[in-house]
Design a protein around this motif. Structure first.
Motif, PDB file in Angstrom:
ATOM      1  N   ARG A  54       0.840  -1.209   0.000  1.00 43.53           N
ATOM      2  CA  ARG A  54       0.000   0.000   0.000  1.00 43.53           C
ATOM      3  C   ARG A  54       0.869   1.252   0.000  1.00 43.53           C
ATOM      4  O   ARG A  54       0.582   2.224  -0.702  1.00 43.53           O
ATOM      5  CB  ARG A  54      -0.917  -0.004   1.224  1.00 43.53           C
ATOM      6  CG  ARG A  54      -2.179  -0.818   1.080  1.00 43.53           C
ATOM      7  CD  ARG A  54      -3.203  -0.453   2.117  1.00 43.53           C
ATOM      8  NE  ARG A  54      -2.698  -0.636   3.472  1.00 43.53           N
ATOM      9  CZ  ARG A  54      -2.780  -1.757   4.174  1.00 43.53           C
ATOM     10  NH1 ARG A  54      -3.366  -2.816   3.634  1.00 43.53           N
ATOM     11  NH2 ARG A  54      -2.295  -1.830   5.391  1.00 43.53           N
ATOM     12  N   ARG A  73       2.471   2.010  -3.418  1.00 45.01           N
ATOM     13  CA  ARG A  73       1.589   2.510  -4.487  1.00 45.01           C
ATOM     14  C   ARG A  73       1.630   4.030  -4.623  1.00 45.01           C
ATOM     15  O   ARG A  73       1.181   4.581  -5.625  1.00 45.01           O
ATOM     16  CB  ARG A  73       0.139   2.058  -4.226  1.00 45.01           C
ATOM     17  CG  ARG A  73      -0.082   0.566  -4.423  1.00 45.01           C
ATOM     18  CD  ARG A  73      -1.559   0.237  -4.528  1.00 45.01           C
ATOM     19  NE  ARG A  73      -1.774  -1.191  -4.364  1.00 45.01           N
ATOM     20  CZ  ARG A  73      -2.271  -1.752  -3.256  1.00 45.01           C
ATOM     21  NH1 ARG A  73      -2.611  -0.985  -2.223  1.00 45.01           N
ATOM     22  NH2 ARG A  73      -2.440  -3.055  -3.177  1.00 45.01           N
ATOM     23  N   ARG A  99      -4.582   4.204   7.207  1.00 48.68           N
ATOM     24  CA  ARG A  99      -4.128   4.040   5.828  1.00 48.68           C
ATOM     25  C   ARG A  99      -3.631   5.317   5.157  1.00 48.68           C
ATOM     26  O   ARG A  99      -2.640   5.275   4.424  1.00 48.68           O
ATOM     27  CB  ARG A  99      -5.230   3.393   4.987  1.00 48.68           C
ATOM     28  CG  ARG A  99      -5.448   1.923   5.341  1.00 48.68           C
ATOM     29  CD  ARG A  99      -6.213   1.197   4.267  1.00 48.68           C
ATOM     30  NE  ARG A  99      -6.320  -0.217   4.586  1.00 48.68           N
ATOM     31  CZ  ARG A  99      -6.815  -1.137   3.759  1.00 48.68           C
ATOM     32  NH1 ARG A  99      -7.239  -0.767   2.556  1.00 48.68           N
ATOM     33  NH2 ARG A  99      -6.865  -2.399   4.107  1.00 48.68           N
ATOM     34  N   SER A 115       0.130   6.092   5.004  1.00 47.79           N
ATOM     35  CA  SER A 115       1.086   5.382   4.153  1.00 47.79           C
ATOM     36  C   SER A 115       1.677   6.291   3.088  1.00 47.79           C
ATOM     37  O   SER A 115       2.680   5.960   2.452  1.00 47.79           O
ATOM     38  CB  SER A 115       0.412   4.172   3.486  1.00 47.79           C
ATOM     39  OG  SER A 115      -0.635   4.599   2.629  1.00 47.79           O
TER      40      SER A 115
END
Length: 773
Positions: free
Chosen positions: A210, A213, A430, A433
């Motif tokens: 993740r 990306r 998240r 990240s």
């Protein structure tokens, strides 16, 4: 400076003797070994303070017994017995490895816990190499629980060539007791493993992906490599650049990664004022988790074992020198998994660490003070320690590895720690990240350094695999050992000698080796079970097909010094011929392409066609009668005709491109993949088939006409072939080539043949040509 103690020396002696015992067990494979185990253990305990000879004998016996018992358990297992008779088996177990997709299908290792073999239910703890043909649309993941209705086959079976036997030995060393073949329809997913190790591993790897990306596609794969050793998304050209510059170790997680994790954890624990026991416990859990996330790579196992021993020493108040800890970790890991000694990653990790601990301090004594000098000493110490192993295993070495590492090193820690931090924060929330964006500059710097330095002349040179290569490895080993034992500045001479040998090794190999090939040169690049043929005349190049693996093709082209393709030929759209061409179509300067335009539902073929169109590279439809120039040589297209063949048993093969390359009075026939039907048509004009060298069609399959090869009058036959279950090359095909010098890529490796235009033929092969085909 870390001088090896007597205890460390003894432990290294034990590790060496254990390894020798493991090797001997693989050679002799005695039937009764269990009785030797307690005797060897008792002997080892009583021998600790006795003579070195007794110590060696005890450790040798222990290694022999441990490896022998492991071999006996694998070869005597229920699956192995069923595989001998090709039994039907219903296997239930957990996926242990990432699937590897190739021409033979999708392959992965299954940890089998229950099986029904020919109707008899058994509970087992074994491993099977599962091959799914064709690859399923949704690939299994490590940790998946599957039930597979399969057909078993032995790991070793009749008809395996040398490469196939070597592959089978590697499977045995990984604990695989049988091969299992099934179709995707025979696979049922019954759930996911709830093992804490699997859960931690998958959560950690998902968090790193993740985070990655957030980076551009070209940098994403590199971040995955430097943080967790995942090279599945690494661009082939980046992989090639890192190999050429000696930076590949940055993509293989090692003790350096473990150390970075522990430094960050220790810093956070110190901020939290954690006590000694809490610190030791948390660090142990973090090391175990990191090992799980990196799939217990051999180098991480070594570092993890060293950390466990060091933490244990801290817990009981018994500190030990780093060399002693390394020696103890090596012994413990070999005792736990004897076949770990065959893993090149484990060998490199132990030697590199030993070089840093023992050789680097000696070098630093003779260098000016400063961080740059210290970094140079560490890099040179590790390089000296591992260079002999690299020479023996890979026959290739980077002449700029030390400089490349020094230039790239400042970016390693920011990229690695930044990637781990982004993954950890992203696991909590998240959006965090996105911290991975800060790793962009160091990742881009490493990528630029590798690519720029890889373009330098002789950045990476091939070294001889024979006596000269062994002599070079022995000289470097002697230099490293002398440097480790030296006590006075004048002892620095072996280091200088070693570096001089390293820097001039490629030149000496060329000076003492055979003269370079000239004229028209055809090279069969070893890409396994597939085709990749390179034809050169002067500075002009033609590449026909690329095999199934892009990395193997790129490595082969780099070894041949090829960075441009004048004519790119797709003989026909099959995966074992075109999958490897994708990065060539994307990144190489290509003058023109030739293609039979055969319809095919193959993703790699469609990607190549789209890429060529996007780059505005002309792609001609192959028709007999077309002619191309290749320097002073002429390329004639002999097949297919305007009207394509249809309703044959293999239309795609029979419509593949056949070419004849003329140079002076000599010629090379490249027979594509044509079978009996197309060969019969080509025999209508046998004069067009005359050639000094013939590339045998379809990997030497039985689908051929003996008169077709007889009509060529060839002196040399090239058979691109790798380990396979198709029976390639077939016995009758080899018989039809009798009288020719047969070069097979599974036996001779990469092979080149040159024609001087007036009847002269010269051959160069990676491995010697034997009398038997």
């Amino acid at each position: 400076m870390d001088r090896p103690s007597v205890g460390a020396a003894r432990l290294f002696v034990i590790a060496g003797a254990l390894s020798a015992g493991v090797v001997l067990a693989g050679v002799f494979r005695p039937a009764v070994l269990a009785a030797m185990l307690p005797a060897a253990l008792a002997f080892l305990v009583t021998a600790w303070r006795r003579t070195v000879v007794v110590l060696l004998a005890a450790a040798l016996a222990l290694g022999f017994a441990l490896a022998g018992l492991r071999l006996a358990s694998i070869q005597g297992s229920a699956l192995a017995h069923g595989a001998v008779r090709n039994a039907d088996a219903l296997l239930t177990g957990q996926v242990l490895t990432d699937p590897d997709i190739g021409p033979s299908g999708a392959r992965f290792v299954l940890g089998v816990r229950a099986a029904v073999v020919d109707g008899r239910a058994v509970k087992v703890r074994e491993r099977a190499l599962v091959t799914l043909r064709p690859p399923p649309p949704r690939l299994p993941r490590p940790g998946d629980l599957l039930r597979i209705d399969s057909r078993l086959r032995a790991v070793f079976f009749r008809g395996l060539d040398a490469a196939g036997r070597a592959s089978a030995r590697r499977l045995i060393h990984h604990g695989v007791s049988a091969r299992a073949y099934a179709s995707p329809d025979d696979v049922t997913r019954i759930g996911r493993s709830h093992s804490p190790i699997v859960v931690i591993a998958e959560a950690g790897r998902a968090a790193v992906r993740r985070a990655a990306r957030h980076l551009p596609e070209g940098e994403r794969g590199l971040l995955l490599g430097v943080t967790i050793g995942d090279t599945s998304e690494l661009a082939p050209q980046v992989d090639l650049d890192f190999r050429a510059t000696g930076l590949t170790h940055l993509l293989a997680v090692s003790g350096e990664n473990v150390a970075m994790v522990l430094v960050v954890v220790a810093f956070l624990l110190r901020l939290a004022s954690a006590g000694r026991r809490a610190t030791i416990g948390v660090m142990a859990v973090c090391v175990l988790s990191f090992c799980a996330i990196t799939r217990f790579e051999p180098s991480v196992l070594r570092a993890g074992a060293m950390t466990a021993i060091a933490l244990t020493g801290m817990a009981i108040g018994a500190r030990r020198a780093a060399t002693t800890v390394l020696a103890a970790a090596t012994v413990a890991l070999i005792a736990y998994d004897p076949f770990l000694i065959y893993e090149v990653g484990f060998q490199l990790s132990v030697l590199a660490t030993l070089g840093i601990l023992v050789i680097a301090p000696r070098i630093a004594e003779h260098l000016p003070n400063g961080k740059l000098a210290q970094a140079a000493a560490i890099t040179l110490g590790a390089q000296l320690a591992v260079t002999p192993l690299i020479l023996v295993n890979f026959h290739q070495i980077s002449l700029i590895a030390i400089g490349a590492n020094l230039v790239a090193m400042p970016a390693v820690a920011p990229a690695t720690v930044g990637g781990m931090a982004a993954a950890g924060l992203g696991a909590l929330w998240r959006p965090l990240s996105a911290v991975a964006l800060f790793t962009g500059p160091p990742i881009a710097w490493m990528q630029w350094v590798a690519h720029a330095l890889a373009q330098l002349p002789l950045a990476s040179v091939a070294t001889p695999a024979g006596a000269l290569g062994l002599l070079l490895a022995a000289a470097l080993t002697a230099g490293a050992l002398a440097a480790a034992r030296g006590k006075r500045p004048k002892r620095a001479a072996p280091i200088i000698l070693s570096i001089a040998l390293l820097m001039t090794g490629g030149a000496w190999a060329r000076a003492l080796g055979p003269a370079p090939l000239h004229g028209l040169i055809v090279t069969m690049i070893n890409v396994g079970q597939g085709d990749a043929i390179l034809v050169r005349q002067g500075s002009h190049t033609m590449l026909i097909d690329g095999g199934p693996d892009p990395s193997l093709l790129l490595r082969g082209l780099s070894a041949q010094g090829v960075h441009r393709i004048d004519l790119l030929v797709i003989s026909h759209p099959h995966a074992d011929h075109v999958d490897g061409l994708v990065p060539v179509a994307e990144t190489f300067p290509v003058g023109r392409a030739l293609d039979p335009y055969t319809p095919a539902d193959l993703p790699a073929y469609k990607q190549i066609v789209d890429t060529l169109a996007a780059r505005r590279i002309a792609r001609d439809r192959a028709v007999a009668g077309m002619t191309y120039g290749l320097g002073d040589a002429t390329v004639d297209v002999l097949w297919p005709g305007v009207e394509r063949m249809h309703d044959t048993p293999a239309d795609v093969n029979n419509n593949s491109i056949v070419m004849r390359v003329r140079y002076g009075s000599d010629a090379i026939l490249l027979a594509g993949e044509v079978q009996e039907e197309a060969q019969q048509e080509l025999l209508n004009d046998p004069d067009l088939l005359r050639a000094a060298v013939v590339k045998v069609s379809h990997h030497g399959s039985a689908h051929m006409l003996p008169e077709f090869y007889f009509a060529t009058g060839a002196r040399v036959a090239l058979i691109p072939v790798g380990p396979n279950t198709f029976g390639h090359p077939a016995g009758q095909t080899l018989a039809s080539l009798r009288g020719m010098t047969i070069l097979r890529s599974d036996r001779q490796g990469t092979a080149s043949v040159s024609l001087d235009g007036s009847g002269g033929v010269a051959i160069r092969t990676e491995r010697p040509v034997t009398a038997a085909a």
